[in-house]
Design a protein around this motif. Sequence first.
Motif, PDB file in Angstrom:
ATOM      1  N   HIS A  21      22.992  97.826  19.017  1.00 22.31           N
ATOM      2  CA  HIS A  21      23.178  96.746  18.616  1.00 22.31           C
ATOM      3  C   HIS A  21      24.087  95.771  19.359  1.00 22.31           C
ATOM      4  CE1 HIS A  21      25.117  98.913  15.397  1.00 22.31           C
ATOM      5  NE2 HIS A  21      23.462  99.884  15.516  1.00 22.31           N
ATOM      6  N   PHE A  22      23.835  96.093  21.374  1.00 24.46           N
ATOM      7  CA  PHE A  22      24.180  94.763  21.874  1.00 24.46           C
ATOM      8  C   PHE A  22      23.802  94.531  22.379  1.00 24.46           C
ATOM      9  CE2 PHE A  22      25.725  93.535  25.821  1.00 24.46           C
ATOM     10  CZ  PHE A  22      27.316  92.745  25.460  1.00 24.46           C
ATOM     11  N   PHE A  23      22.091  94.524  22.559  1.00 27.79           N
ATOM     12  CA  PHE A  23      21.094  94.086  23.560  1.00 27.79           C
ATOM     13  C   PHE A  23      19.633  93.884  22.896  1.00 27.79           C
ATOM     14  CE2 PHE A  23      23.027  96.532  26.567  1.00 27.79           C
ATOM     15  CZ  PHE A  23      23.018  95.455  27.907  1.00 27.79           C
ATOM     16  N   PHE A  24      19.916  94.222  20.961  1.00 27.32           N
ATOM     17  CA  PHE A  24      18.773  94.683  20.274  1.00 27.32           C
ATOM     18  C   PHE A  24      18.855  92.909  20.036  1.00 27.32           C
ATOM     19  CE2 PHE A  24      16.336  94.651  16.632  1.00 27.32           C
ATOM     20  CZ  PHE A  24      15.238  95.040  16.313  1.00 27.32           C
ATOM     21  N   ARG A  25      17.926  91.711  19.879  1.00 28.21           N
ATOM     22  CA  ARG A  25      18.017  90.599  19.274  1.00 28.21           C
ATOM     23  C   ARG A  25      17.440  90.336  17.852  1.00 28.21           C
ATOM     24  NH1 ARG A  25      19.277  85.954  21.692  1.00 28.21           N
ATOM     25  NH2 ARG A  25      19.090  87.161  23.725  1.00 28.21           N
ATOM     26  N   LEU A  26      17.822  90.050  17.314  1.00 35.30           N
ATOM     27  CA  LEU A  26      17.128  89.807  15.441  1.00 35.30           C
ATOM     28  C   LEU A  26      16.729  88.590  15.973  1.00 35.30           C
ATOM     29  CD1 LEU A  26      20.046  90.609  13.823  1.00 35.30           C
ATOM     30  CD2 LEU A  26      18.569  91.787  13.911  1.00 35.30           C
ATOM     31  N   PRO A  27      15.369  88.963  15.201  1.00 39.27           N
ATOM     32  CA  PRO A  27      14.428  87.865  15.337  1.00 39.27           C
ATOM     33  C   PRO A  27      15.052  86.285  14.309  1.00 39.27           C
ATOM     34  CG  PRO A  27      13.058  90.002  14.251  1.00 39.27           C
ATOM     35  CD  PRO A  27      14.335  89.805  14.956  1.00 39.27           C
ATOM     36  N   ASN A  28      14.519  85.169  15.259  1.00 34.64           N
ATOM     37  CA  ASN A  28      15.303  84.436  14.568  1.00 34.64           C
ATOM     38  C   ASN A  28      16.915  84.314  14.279  1.00 34.64           C
ATOM     39  OD1 ASN A  28      12.813  82.839  13.859  1.00 34.64           O
ATOM     40  ND2 ASN A  28      12.677  84.039  12.222  1.00 34.64           N
ATOM     41  N   GLY A  29      18.024  85.466  15.004  1.00 36.09           N
ATOM     42  CA  GLY A  29      18.955  85.654  14.752  1.00 36.09           C
ATOM     43  C   GLY A  29      19.425  86.057  15.691  1.00 36.09           C
ATOM     44  N   GLU A  30      20.210  86.658  16.365  1.00 44.03           N
ATOM     45  CA  GLU A  30      21.543  87.364  18.010  1.00 44.03           C
ATOM     46  C   GLU A  30      21.052  88.253  18.289  1.00 44.03           C
ATOM     47  OE1 GLU A  30      25.281  84.218  17.657  1.00 44.03           O
ATOM     48  OE2 GLU A  30      25.164  84.743  16.050  1.00 44.03           O
ATOM     49  N   SER A  31      21.586  89.057  19.266  1.00 43.55           N
ATOM     50  CA  SER A  31      22.024  89.687  20.067  1.00 43.55           C
ATOM     51  C   SER A  31      23.595  90.252  19.851  1.00 43.55           C
ATOM     52  CB  SER A  31      21.515  90.344  21.104  1.00 43.55           C
ATOM     53  OG  SER A  31      21.801  89.389  22.226  1.00 43.55           O
ATOM     54  N   GLY A  32      23.871  90.991  20.354  1.00 41.90           N
ATOM     55  CA  GLY A  32      25.107  91.391  20.588  1.00 41.90           C
ATOM     56  C   GLY A  32      25.482  90.900  21.767  1.00 41.90           C
ATOM     57  N   ALA A  33      24.817  90.603  21.843  1.00 41.52           N
ATOM     58  CA  ALA A  33      25.192  89.944  23.524  1.00 41.52           C
ATOM     59  C   ALA A  33      25.391  88.590  23.666  1.00 41.52           C
ATOM     60  CB  ALA A  33      24.767  90.394  24.868  1.00 41.52           C
ATOM     61  N   ASP A  34      24.638  87.785  22.860  1.00 40.25           N
ATOM     62  CA  ASP A  34      25.057  86.449  22.543  1.00 40.25           C
ATOM     63  C   ASP A  34      26.345  86.235  21.604  1.00 40.25           C
ATOM     64  OD1 ASP A  34      22.587  85.255  22.769  1.00 40.25           O
ATOM     65  OD2 ASP A  34      21.303  86.347  20.580  1.00 40.25           O
ATOM     66  N   VAL A  92      13.829  97.929   8.244  1.00 40.68           N
ATOM     67  CA  VAL A  92      12.953  98.225   9.640  1.00 40.68           C
ATOM     68  C   VAL A  92      13.765  97.792  11.027  1.00 40.68           C
ATOM     69  CG1 VAL A  92      10.855  97.756  11.212  1.00 40.68           C
ATOM     70  CG2 VAL A  92      10.825  98.269   9.124  1.00 40.68           C
ATOM     71  N   LEU A  93      14.437  96.526  10.771  1.00 39.37           N
ATOM     72  CA  LEU A  93      15.055  95.940  11.578  1.00 39.37           C
ATOM     73  C   LEU A  93      17.008  96.546  12.834  1.00 39.37           C
ATOM     74  CD1 LEU A  93      14.386  92.326  11.253  1.00 39.37           C
ATOM     75  CD2 LEU A  93      14.220  93.494  12.863  1.00 39.37           C
ATOM     76  N   LYS A  94      16.963  97.274  10.621  1.00 35.99           N
ATOM     77  CA  LYS A  94      18.594  97.807  11.271  1.00 35.99           C
ATOM     78  C   LYS A  94      18.250  99.359  11.719  1.00 35.99           C
ATOM     79  CE  LYS A  94      20.836  95.813   7.308  1.00 35.99           C
ATOM     80  NZ  LYS A  94      21.432  96.265   6.186  1.00 35.99           N
ATOM     81  N   HIS A  95      16.950  99.584  11.150  1.00 31.99           N
ATOM     82  CA  HIS A  95      16.965 101.265  12.208  1.00 31.99           C
ATOM     83  C   HIS A  95      16.340 100.852  13.651  1.00 31.99           C
ATOM     84  CE1 HIS A  95      16.381 104.274   8.955  1.00 31.99           C
ATOM     85  NE2 HIS A  95      16.147 103.424   7.928  1.00 31.99           N
ATOM     86  N   GLN A  96      15.584 100.272  14.094  1.00 27.41           N
ATOM     87  CA  GLN A  96      15.192  99.228  15.606  1.00 27.41           C
ATOM     88  C   GLN A  96      16.485  99.223  15.674  1.00 27.41           C
ATOM     89  OE1 GLN A  96      12.465  96.147  14.699  1.00 27.41           O
ATOM     90  NE2 GLN A  96      10.571  97.413  14.765  1.00 27.41           N
ATOM     91  N   ARG A  97      17.449  98.577  15.598  1.00 27.24           N
ATOM     92  CA  ARG A  97      18.692  97.744  16.133  1.00 27.24           C
ATOM     93  C   ARG A  97      19.486  99.623  16.380  1.00 27.24           C
ATOM     94  NH1 ARG A  97      22.952  95.494  13.105  1.00 27.24           N
ATOM     95  NH2 ARG A  97      25.407  94.881  14.833  1.00 27.24           N
ATOM     96  N   HIS A  98      19.195  99.949  15.631  1.00 23.15           N
ATOM     97  CA  HIS A  98      20.550 101.223  15.857  1.00 23.15           C
ATOM     98  C   HIS A  98      19.998 102.547  17.461  1.00 23.15           C
ATOM     99  CE1 HIS A  98      23.037 104.848  14.763  1.00 23.15           C
ATOM    100  NE2 HIS A  98      21.948 105.879  15.377  1.00 23.15           N
ATOM    101  N   ALA A  99      18.424 101.880  16.928  1.00 19.50           N
ATOM    102  CA  ALA A  99      17.725 103.482  18.092  1.00 19.50           C
ATOM    103  C   ALA A  99      17.141 101.943  19.592  1.00 19.50           C
ATOM    104  CB  ALA A  99      15.739 103.484  18.077  1.00 19.50           C
ATOM    105  N   PHE A 100      17.679 100.933  19.439  1.00 24.88           N
ATOM    106  CA  PHE A 100      17.858 100.222  20.614  1.00 24.88           C
ATOM    107  C   PHE A 100      18.617  99.567  20.816  1.00 24.88           C
ATOM    108  CE2 PHE A 100      16.912  96.548  23.505  1.00 24.88           C
ATOM    109  CZ  PHE A 100      15.577  96.486  23.943  1.00 24.88           C
TER     110      PHE A 100
END
Length: 214
Positions: free
Chosen positions: A110-123, A100-108
């Motif tokens: 890869h740079f700004f989408f923050r993974l829960p308990n993880g990092e965004s590309g911006a981080d 689910v997160l991979k689909h959300q990340r692709h739509a949102f």
Amino acid sequence: MRIILLRHGQSLGNVDELAYCRIPDHALPLTGLGEQQARAAGATIKELIGDGPVAAYVSPYKRTRRTFELLGVDAERIITEPRVREQDWGNLQDPAEQEVLKHQRHAFGHFFFRLPNGESGADVDDRVAAFLDGLTVRLHEDETHPKTVLIVSHGLTIRLLCRRLFDWSIELFESLSNVDTCENRVLDHDGTGWKLDRPFDQWRDSPDGTVQHS
């Protein structure tokens, strides 16, 4: 001055996504093919380094450290550098949630989408910038630091290293594909700025119209 960027060899996570459920990302090993790729890449990397000394900055993940070991490169300095590690996706991952997160990340994005308990590309971009700032100082001001640098890292991190060095737009970054496992990119400094030996593959044109001119 020269910077050689190398992605690690094929890892277990590249061929078995369920591996992330039972093994921490940082501990995923190379596959047999990944070990072969790393050994084979050794000759190419040694040729790119040439006869001079080299400083190696290696992500602390198991797959990157093993890749560097198998290259057989005799580096003058070997630095384990956490700032060039993979994007953090969190700890042991649930496969359904990750899909689910991979689909959300692709739509949102890869740079700004923050993974829960993880990092965004911006981080990742922020820590890569801090690393590059320090490396630039060492290359220009530390006479004892080798002028050739090998960085053994990860796909997204390598793209962000180049994004920072060349001031590429976020839209362009998100349009680029990762280099393949054990594929390299070479950056040379001509006295005025960095030059990239060849572009990254693109899966689409950048929406803002920018291109990979270094």
